[in-house]
Design an enzyme around this catalytic site. Structure first.
Site, short mmCIF file in Angstrom:
data_model
loop_
_atom_site.label_atom_id
_atom_site.label_comp_id
_atom_site.label_asym_id
_atom_site.label_seq_id
_atom_site.Cartn_x
_atom_site.Cartn_y
_atom_site.Cartn_z
N CYS A 82 -3.15 -21.78 -18.33
CA CYS A 82 -4.35 -22.39 -18.93
C CYS A 82 -4.90 -23.37 -17.98
CB CYS A 82 -4.09 -22.73 -20.18
SG CYS A 82 -5.44 -23.76 -20.86
N GLN B 99 2.81 -11.93 1.54
CA GLN B 99 1.54 -12.06 1.21
C GLN B 99 1.05 -11.58 -0.15
OE1 GLN B 99 -0.82 -12.84 4.99
NE2 GLN B 99 0.65 -11.40 5.47
N HIS C 268 0.88 -16.08 -1.62
CA HIS C 268 -0.40 -16.03 -2.54
C HIS C 268 -0.19 -16.05 -3.87
CE1 HIS C 268 -2.35 -14.33 1.72
NE2 HIS C 268 -2.09 -15.62 1.50
N THR D 151 0.84 -1.25 0.02
CA THR D 151 -0.11 0.16 0.02
C THR D 151 1.02 1.28 0.16
OG1 THR D 151 -0.18 -0.05 2.32
CG2 THR D 151 -1.82 -0.96 1.17
ZN ZN Z 1 -4.41 -24.35 -23.09
#
Ligand code: ZN
Length: 240
Positions: free
Chosen positions: A129, A103, A121, A26
Site C-alpha cells: 500500500c 532483471q 527490478h 521468455t
Molecule cells: Zn494501506
C-alpha cells in the site's frame, strides 16, 4: 559444442555468479513487453509504448490504465521454470553458485528453488500500500479489478521498478559486490543494451566471463566464451 568448456569452468570455479535478463523468462513462455511485438501490441491497444505505460508519471496520472496493462502483460503466473532456472537452483544447492542476479520480475528462479536471488527490478509477487505500507501477495492483484485498494484506502502497487524510478539501492549494491567477488560470471538472456545491466559487468575482476544470448551483444568481444544459443538449451546440454 562449447558447453563442455563452460561446464568445466563451473565445476572448477570457487565462486560463480549468474546474471540474467528477459531471455531467461521468455523461454518459459513469458512474453517480453520490450520486444518488437510487445511494443506493437501496446501501441495498437493503448496508443502508448510500454515505457510510457510502465512509467511512474503515467502510473500517477492514469492508474486505471496502468493496472489494466500490467495485469494483461506483466502479471503472469501460469508458467513454469525452464532448464536454465532448474540448473541454476541445482548449482546453488550444490554450493556451486553464490547468487542469481536477475532483471526479471516473475519469481521463476525462486519457483525453481533458488534462494539467493537479487531482483534488480523487484517482483510481481510483492505488493504494498502506497499510503500505509501494508504488504500484499500477488492474489490481491489477481482477484481484483481496476485499481487495487488497501483497507486504508491507499493504492496497492506492485513492488516493481517503474521507468523513471531508481533501482532498489541495497539490492543493486549487493549485486555489485557479488559480481566483484565472482571468479566466473555467466551472463544470459540479455542483450546488455540497457543500463544498469551493462554497468554491472564493469565490476567483474574474475577469471572467466561467459555470455549466453541468442543474438550478439556489445560485450561479446570482451567475453572469454560466447554462446549464441537459447539459454535453456545450453543448461540442459550441460547435464548439471
Ligand atoms: Zn494501506
Amino acid at each position: 559444442m562449447n558447453y563442455a568448456q563452460l561446464k568445466d569452468w563451473i565445476e572448477a570455479s570457487p565462486r560463480t555468479v549468474f546474471f540474467g535478463g528477459a531471455g531467461v523468462s521468455t523461454e518459459s513462455g513469458i512474453p517480453d513487453f520490450r520486444s518488437e511485438n510487445g511494443i506493437f501490441k501496446a501501441l495498437e491497444k493503448y496508443g502508448r509504448s510500454p515505457e510510457t505505460l510502465l512509467s511512474r508519471t503515467f502510473f500517477d496520472l492514469r492508474p486505471d490504465v496502468f493496472f489494466e496493462y500490467y495485469r494483461e502483460n506483466l502479471l503472469i503466473t501460469d508458467v513454469q521454470p525452464n532448464q536454465a532456472h532448474l540448473a541454476l537452483a541445482k548449482l546453488e544447492a550444490r554450493g556451486k553458485l553464490s547468487a542469481v542476479i536477475t532483471q526479471n520480475i516473475d519469481g521463476l528462479h525462486q519457483k525453481a528453488g533458488s534462494r539467493h536471488v537479487l531482483e534488480l527490478h523487484g517482483s510481481i509477487r510483492r505488493n504494498y500500500c502506497m499510503k500505509c505500507g501494508k504488504r500484499y501477495g500477488i492474489e490481491k492483484l489477481q482477484q481484483t479489478e481496476g485499481i487495487p485498494r488497501c483497507e486504508c484506502g491507499g493504492i496497492i502497487r506492485p513492488d516493481v521498478v517503474l521507468y523513471e524510478e531508481n533501482l532498489p539501492m541495497g539490492v543493486f549494491e549487493e549485486a555489485e559486490s557479488e559480481v566483484r567477488q565472482a571468479d566466473l560470471l555467466i551472463v544470459g538472456g540479455t542483450s546488455l543494451a540497457v543500463y544498469p545491466a551493462a554497468g554491472l559487468l564493469n565490476y567483474f575482476r574474475g577469471s572467466h566471463l561467459v555470455l549466453i544470448n541468442k543474438s550478439e551483444t556489445p560485450y561479446d568481444s570482451m567475453a572469454d566464451l560466447v554462446i549464441h544459443d537459447p539459454i535453456g538449451q545450453v543448461f540442459a546440454g550441460m547435464n548439471i
